[in-house]
Design a protein around this motif. Structure first.
Motif, short mmCIF file in Angstrom:
data_model
loop_
_atom_site.label_atom_id
_atom_site.label_comp_id
_atom_site.label_asym_id
_atom_site.label_seq_id
_atom_site.Cartn_x
_atom_site.Cartn_y
_atom_site.Cartn_z
N SER A 107 107.73 -12.43 40.80
CA SER A 107 108.77 -12.59 41.93
C SER A 107 110.17 -11.94 41.69
O SER A 107 110.49 -11.37 42.49
N SER A 108 110.50 -11.75 40.52
CA SER A 108 111.84 -10.88 40.22
C SER A 108 111.50 -9.35 40.62
O SER A 108 112.27 -8.91 41.13
N PHE A 109 110.46 -8.78 40.28
CA PHE A 109 110.02 -7.56 40.25
C PHE A 109 109.76 -7.06 41.88
O PHE A 109 110.42 -6.27 42.30
N ALA A 110 109.03 -8.11 42.36
CA ALA A 110 108.95 -8.21 43.99
C ALA A 110 110.17 -8.14 44.98
O ALA A 110 110.37 -7.24 45.80
N TYR A 129 112.40 -4.81 44.31
CA TYR A 129 111.84 -3.54 44.98
C TYR A 129 111.37 -3.87 46.49
O TYR A 129 110.83 -3.00 47.04
N GLN A 130 111.60 -5.11 46.66
CA GLN A 130 110.99 -5.82 48.12
C GLN A 130 109.61 -5.14 48.46
O GLN A 130 109.01 -4.59 49.56
N LEU A 131 108.82 -5.59 47.41
CA LEU A 131 107.31 -5.59 47.57
C LEU A 131 106.82 -6.97 47.82
O LEU A 131 107.04 -7.93 47.19
N GLU A 132 106.03 -7.08 48.95
CA GLU A 132 105.07 -8.07 49.24
C GLU A 132 103.54 -7.89 48.94
O GLU A 132 103.19 -9.17 49.07
N ALA A 133 103.34 -6.93 48.70
CA ALA A 133 101.87 -6.72 48.22
C ALA A 133 101.77 -5.56 46.99
O ALA A 133 102.46 -4.44 47.42
#
Length: 132
Positions: free
Chosen positions: A78-81, A84-88
């Motif tokens: 969750s923190s990495f996503a 970097y605003q990554l959803e997938a």
């Protein structure tokens, strides 16, 4: 430089966990990381290098070295996503992760309109939800 001109190295994406960095670059990249495990550290180093414009990565045909595929072990936390605003993330064909980004308290429909007004794509999680 000699390997590049001899055709032994090819530009492209990162192909292994073995890395060589210019002097000082690794130190600067490590100061910006938040990864919690070795596999995601390598993923994050790739993202940070890409954002700095230090691409392409060169792969050179030298002696083989046995190593595990770090992309098979990578996980989208969750923190990495959120950072970097990554959803997938599809690290490999069998290692795929999804994460619905926080909406900052906005309802998904309101967020979709807000992003549309800014000429940005609606978030993947919301698009998936309305498609189902």
């Amino acid at each position: 430089q000699q390997l590049e001109t001899a055709g032994a190295c090819m530009p492209g994406g990162t192909t292994s966990g073995t890395r060589v960095y210019r002097p000082g670059l690794l130190h600067r990249l490590l100061h910006a990381t938040l990864a919690s495990d070795p596999a995601m550290l390598l993923v994050e180093l790739d993202i940070l290098a890409f954002k700095r414009g230090t691409t392409p990565t060169w792969t050179c045909m030298l002696l083989a070295a046995r190593e595990d595929n770090f992309l098979e072990k990578a996980t989208l936390t969750s923190s990495f996503a959120e950072q970097y605003q990554l959803e997938a993330a599809q690290f490999t064909s069998s290692n795929v992760h999804r994460h619905c980004l926080a909406t900052g308290g906005n309802r998904p429909w309101a967020m979709a309109h807000q992003l549309s007004d800014q000429r940005l794509a609606t978030r993947l999680c919301y698009r998936t939800q309305i498609e189902e």
